[in-house]
Design a protein around this motif. Structure first.
Motif, PDB file in Angstrom:
ATOM      1  N   GLN A 137      14.486  74.250 -42.230  1.00  0.00           N
ATOM      2  CA  GLN A 137      13.576  73.325 -42.892  1.00  0.00           C
ATOM      3  C   GLN A 137      12.174  73.416 -42.289  1.00  0.00           C
ATOM      4  OE1 GLN A 137      16.585  69.757 -42.618  1.00  0.00           O
ATOM      5  NE2 GLN A 137      15.039  69.218 -44.130  1.00  0.00           N
ATOM      6  N   LEU A 138      12.114  73.500 -40.969  1.00  0.00           N
ATOM      7  CA  LEU A 138      10.812  73.602 -40.299  1.00  0.00           C
ATOM      8  C   LEU A 138      10.119  74.913 -40.645  1.00  0.00           C
ATOM      9  CD1 LEU A 138      11.866  72.186 -36.803  1.00  0.00           C
ATOM     10  CD2 LEU A 138      10.309  71.084 -38.428  1.00  0.00           C
ATOM     11  N   ILE A 139      10.898  75.983 -40.743  1.00  0.00           N
ATOM     12  CA  ILE A 139      10.332  77.295 -41.105  1.00  0.00           C
ATOM     13  C   ILE A 139       9.814  77.258 -42.535  1.00  0.00           C
ATOM     14  CG2 ILE A 139      10.892  79.726 -41.525  1.00  0.00           C
ATOM     15  CD1 ILE A 139      12.849  79.533 -39.169  1.00  0.00           C
ATOM     16  N   GLU A 140      10.572  76.644 -43.426  1.00  0.00           N
ATOM     17  CA  GLU A 140      10.175  76.567 -44.830  1.00  0.00           C
ATOM     18  C   GLU A 140       8.866  75.816 -45.016  1.00  0.00           C
ATOM     19  OE1 GLU A 140      13.348  74.824 -47.008  1.00  0.00           O
ATOM     20  OE2 GLU A 140      14.725  76.528 -46.712  1.00  0.00           O
ATOM     21  N   GLN A 141       8.623  74.806 -44.193  1.00  0.00           N
ATOM     22  CA  GLN A 141       7.396  74.031 -44.305  1.00  0.00           C
ATOM     23  C   GLN A 141       6.270  74.604 -43.451  1.00  0.00           C
ATOM     24  OE1 GLN A 141       9.198  69.563 -45.128  1.00  0.00           O
ATOM     25  NE2 GLN A 141       7.076  69.822 -44.573  1.00  0.00           N
ATOM     26  N   GLY A 142       6.486  75.799 -42.892  1.00  0.00           N
ATOM     27  CA  GLY A 142       5.436  76.469 -42.138  1.00  0.00           C
ATOM     28  C   GLY A 142       5.159  75.869 -40.784  1.00  0.00           C
ATOM     29  N   LEU A 143       6.122  75.127 -40.241  1.00  0.00           N
ATOM     30  CA  LEU A 143       5.923  74.486 -38.945  1.00  0.00           C
ATOM     31  C   LEU A 143       6.470  75.307 -37.786  1.00  0.00           C
ATOM     32  CD1 LEU A 143       6.868  70.856 -40.034  1.00  0.00           C
ATOM     33  CD2 LEU A 143       4.578  71.704 -39.509  1.00  0.00           C
ATOM     34  N   LEU A 144       7.260  76.352 -38.097  1.00  0.00           N
ATOM     35  CA  LEU A 144       7.848  77.189 -37.054  1.00  0.00           C
ATOM     36  C   LEU A 144       7.934  78.633 -37.531  1.00  0.00           C
ATOM     37  CD1 LEU A 144      10.983  75.462 -35.446  1.00  0.00           C
ATOM     38  CD2 LEU A 144       8.771  75.908 -34.374  1.00  0.00           C
ATOM     39  N   PRO A 145       7.784  79.585 -36.608  1.00  0.00           N
ATOM     40  CA  PRO A 145       8.101  80.980 -36.943  1.00  0.00           C
ATOM     41  C   PRO A 145       9.600  81.222 -36.712  1.00  0.00           C
ATOM     42  CG  PRO A 145       7.235  80.872 -34.721  1.00  0.00           C
ATOM     43  CD  PRO A 145       7.205  79.460 -35.254  1.00  0.00           C
ATOM     44  N   THR A 146      10.117  82.242 -37.333  1.00  0.00           N
ATOM     45  CA  THR A 146      11.512  82.615 -37.061  1.00  0.00           C
ATOM     46  C   THR A 146      11.613  83.105 -35.626  1.00  0.00           C
ATOM     47  OG1 THR A 146      11.832  83.237 -39.361  1.00  0.00           O
ATOM     48  CG2 THR A 146      13.432  84.065 -37.771  1.00  0.00           C
ATOM     49  N   SER A 147      12.574  82.569 -34.878  1.00  0.00           N
ATOM     50  CA  SER A 147      12.662  82.897 -33.454  1.00  0.00           C
ATOM     51  C   SER A 147      14.058  82.585 -32.942  1.00  0.00           C
ATOM     52  CB  SER A 147      11.621  82.095 -32.654  1.00  0.00           C
ATOM     53  OG  SER A 147      11.856  82.204 -31.274  1.00  0.00           O
ATOM     54  N   PRO A 148      14.547  83.368 -31.971  1.00  0.00           N
ATOM     55  CA  PRO A 148      15.850  83.071 -31.361  1.00  0.00           C
ATOM     56  C   PRO A 148      15.783  81.906 -30.382  1.00  0.00           C
ATOM     57  CG  PRO A 148      14.871  84.968 -30.277  1.00  0.00           C
ATOM     58  CD  PRO A 148      13.972  84.623 -31.432  1.00  0.00           C
ATOM     59  N   TYR A 149      14.566  81.448 -30.070  1.00  0.00           N
ATOM     60  CA  TYR A 149      14.419  80.425 -29.041  1.00  0.00           C
ATOM     61  C   TYR A 149      14.922  79.057 -29.494  1.00  0.00           C
ATOM     62  CZ  TYR A 149      11.594  83.733 -26.408  1.00  0.00           C
ATOM     63  OH  TYR A 149      11.159  84.835 -25.712  1.00  0.00           O
ATOM     64  N   THR A 156      12.475  59.938 -43.260  1.00  0.00           N
ATOM     65  CA  THR A 156      11.210  60.607 -43.529  1.00  0.00           C
ATOM     66  C   THR A 156      10.221  60.269 -42.418  1.00  0.00           C
ATOM     67  OG1 THR A 156      11.579  60.569 -45.912  1.00  0.00           O
ATOM     68  CG2 THR A 156       9.315  60.856 -45.170  1.00  0.00           C
ATOM     69  N   TYR A 157       9.558  61.291 -41.906  1.00  0.00           N
ATOM     70  CA  TYR A 157       8.671  61.139 -40.759  1.00  0.00           C
ATOM     71  C   TYR A 157       7.267  61.635 -41.106  1.00  0.00           C
ATOM     72  CZ  TYR A 157      13.057  60.604 -38.189  1.00  0.00           C
ATOM     73  OH  TYR A 157      14.283  60.174 -37.756  1.00  0.00           O
ATOM     74  N   LEU A 158       6.283  61.049 -40.449  1.00  0.00           N
ATOM     75  CA  LEU A 158       4.904  61.511 -40.578  1.00  0.00           C
ATOM     76  C   LEU A 158       4.538  62.241 -39.298  1.00  0.00           C
ATOM     77  CD1 LEU A 158       2.319  61.537 -42.304  1.00  0.00           C
ATOM     78  CD2 LEU A 158       1.606  59.462 -41.096  1.00  0.00           C
ATOM     79  N   LEU A 159       4.366  63.562 -39.395  1.00  0.00           N
ATOM     80  CA  LEU A 159       4.032  64.382 -38.237  1.00  0.00           C
ATOM     81  C   LEU A 159       2.515  64.469 -38.098  1.00  0.00           C
ATOM     82  CD1 LEU A 159       6.594  67.292 -38.827  1.00  0.00           C
ATOM     83  CD2 LEU A 159       6.953  65.011 -37.826  1.00  0.00           C
ATOM     84  N   GLN A 160       2.038  64.321 -36.876  1.00  0.00           N
ATOM     85  CA  GLN A 160       0.599  64.259 -36.627  1.00  0.00           C
ATOM     86  C   GLN A 160       0.043  65.620 -36.188  1.00  0.00           C
ATOM     87  OE1 GLN A 160      -1.213  61.739 -37.394  1.00  0.00           O
ATOM     88  NE2 GLN A 160       0.435  60.283 -37.805  1.00  0.00           N
ATOM     89  N   GLU A 171      -1.652  66.194 -41.021  1.00  0.00           N
ATOM     90  CA  GLU A 171      -0.599  65.195 -41.252  1.00  0.00           C
ATOM     91  C   GLU A 171       0.412  65.735 -42.247  1.00  0.00           C
ATOM     92  OE1 GLU A 171      -1.884  61.332 -42.406  1.00  0.00           O
ATOM     93  OE2 GLU A 171      -2.365  60.716 -40.362  1.00  0.00           O
ATOM     94  N   THR A 172       1.680  65.709 -41.862  1.00  0.00           N
ATOM     95  CA  THR A 172       2.728  66.297 -42.686  1.00  0.00           C
ATOM     96  C   THR A 172       3.888  65.319 -42.825  1.00  0.00           C
ATOM     97  OG1 THR A 172       2.152  68.506 -41.869  1.00  0.00           O
ATOM     98  CG2 THR A 172       4.313  68.239 -42.926  1.00  0.00           C
ATOM     99  N   VAL A 173       4.294  65.099 -44.067  1.00  0.00           N
ATOM    100  CA  VAL A 173       5.468  64.268 -44.322  1.00  0.00           C
ATOM    101  C   VAL A 173       6.692  65.174 -44.312  1.00  0.00           C
ATOM    102  CG1 VAL A 173       6.641  62.762 -45.969  1.00  0.00           C
ATOM    103  CG2 VAL A 173       4.154  62.589 -45.661  1.00  0.00           C
TER     104      VAL A 173
END
Length: 333
Positions: A56-68, A86-90, A39-41
């Motif tokens: 932002q997603l990369i900084e929080q470790g939710l995505l790798p750097t990618s051209p996609y 603000t969202y709660l990600l499951q 669970e991630t806020v």
């Protein structure tokens, strides 16, 4: 020569198609692969663009750097109109699910349950422990907070409505209190306008005071209007209310769970064994039912009640009957 050109073009076409298919599959994997481990806020700040979201997603470790990511936005424009909040990600959510959540604007809300019969001091402690509430210090000075809300009194007892509230994540402590205040204000106004005739209550505030006493005395909901009738009958007869919860409130932090004879004789502003009429302020936060009971009591001839020990009460019309009930239910004689 023509055949060679044809086969070369065919080969290039097949290679291009294969590359396109490969890139398309990579993009599908990129958007559907699970990205959230726990669970991630996550907060989408106001004015954020789709490209800014990637960092932002990369900084929080939710995505790798990618051209996609860029291509995802171009090929799926329906995933790009973000709503701030603000969202709660499951756990197990993919990038696609994350983006769909942001587009839908399903922001994370925290729950605050404020319970009937509690004091402002108890509510303050409860609110301060809720994850998602931003503490601004507004609750530290009760008198200043009351003044900010436009309340003449320096105490907030009675003014806040007990119920369960949902708030957007990062709402302030003041916003929580303000919403409870406005809810109670509306409820009190509606009840006051629908009140019974000829009540010995001069103002909505006096109704709040009485409702708070009823709230503390009524552990059994169906008895509220009957308990209200006892206090109304006593006020009409100029009898003291003689209710233990007012004694306890007047003792404050000195109360250790027991009321002694000396406590009943102590001259505090709240001791209704000593003072005439109502105490100066409510002694707790009354709920809707207690407010309506105070303003629409049952029509009875009762002047006394005593606990049966099971959450219910025995009601009496005179002192002799009351004393017999005390011997039966309290003294066990």
């Amino acid at each position: 020569m023509i055949k060679k050109i044809f086969f070369t073009l065919l080969l290039l076409g097949l290679m291009a198609a294969a590359t396109a298919a490969y890139l398309w599959q990579q993009l599908q994997d990129y958007k559907t692969e699970p990205r959230v481990n726990a669970e991630t806020v996550f907060t989408v700040t106001s004015g954020s663009h789709f490209r800014q979201l990637e960092s932002q997603l990369i900084e929080q470790g939710l995505l790798p750097t990618s051209p996609y990511f860029v291509w995802l936005g171009r090929l799926h424009p329906e995933l790009t109109p973000l709503k701030s909040g603000t969202y709660l990600l499951q756990p197990g959510w993919s990038l696609e699910q994350i983006l769909q959540h942001f587009v839908a604007g399903e922001t994370y809300q925290f729950k605050v349950t404020l319970i009937e019969g509690m004091t402002f001091k108890q509510w303050k402690s409860q609110i301060e422990q809720v994850e998602g509430v931003v503490l601004t210090g507004a609750l530290e000075d009760e008198a200043a907070l009351a003044n900010k809300l436009g309340i003449e009194q320096t105490k907030l007892e009675g003014y806040l409505q007990p119920q369960t509230y949902l708030f957007p994540y990062n709402s302030t402590d003041y916003q929580v209190v303000e919403r409870a205040f406005l809810a109670q204000k509306a409820e009190l106004q509606a009840a006051w306008e629908a009140r019974a005739k000829d009540l010995p209550l001069a103002s909505p505030y006096e109704a709040l005071i009485l409702a708070s006493i009823i709230e503390k005395e009524s552990g059994h909901a169906p008895e509220r209007t009957t308990i209200a009738s006892v206090f109304i009958n006593r006020l009409n007869a100029n009898m003291r209310l003689q209710t233990d919860p007012t004694v306890i409130y007047g003792m404050g932090d000195r109360f250790d769970g027991n009321i002694r004879r000396k406590d009943l004789r102590e001259a505090t502003p709240y001791n209704t064994y000593v003072i005439d009429g109502l105490p100066p302020t409510p002694i707790a936060m009354p709920g809707k039912d207690a407010i309506w009971a105070a303003l629409n009591p049952a029509d009875t001839k009762y002047y006394y009640f005593v606990s049966k020990g099971n959450g219910e009460h025995y009601f009496s019309k005179n002192l002799a009957e009351h004393n017999r009930a005390v011997r039966k239910y309290i003294l066990k004689k």
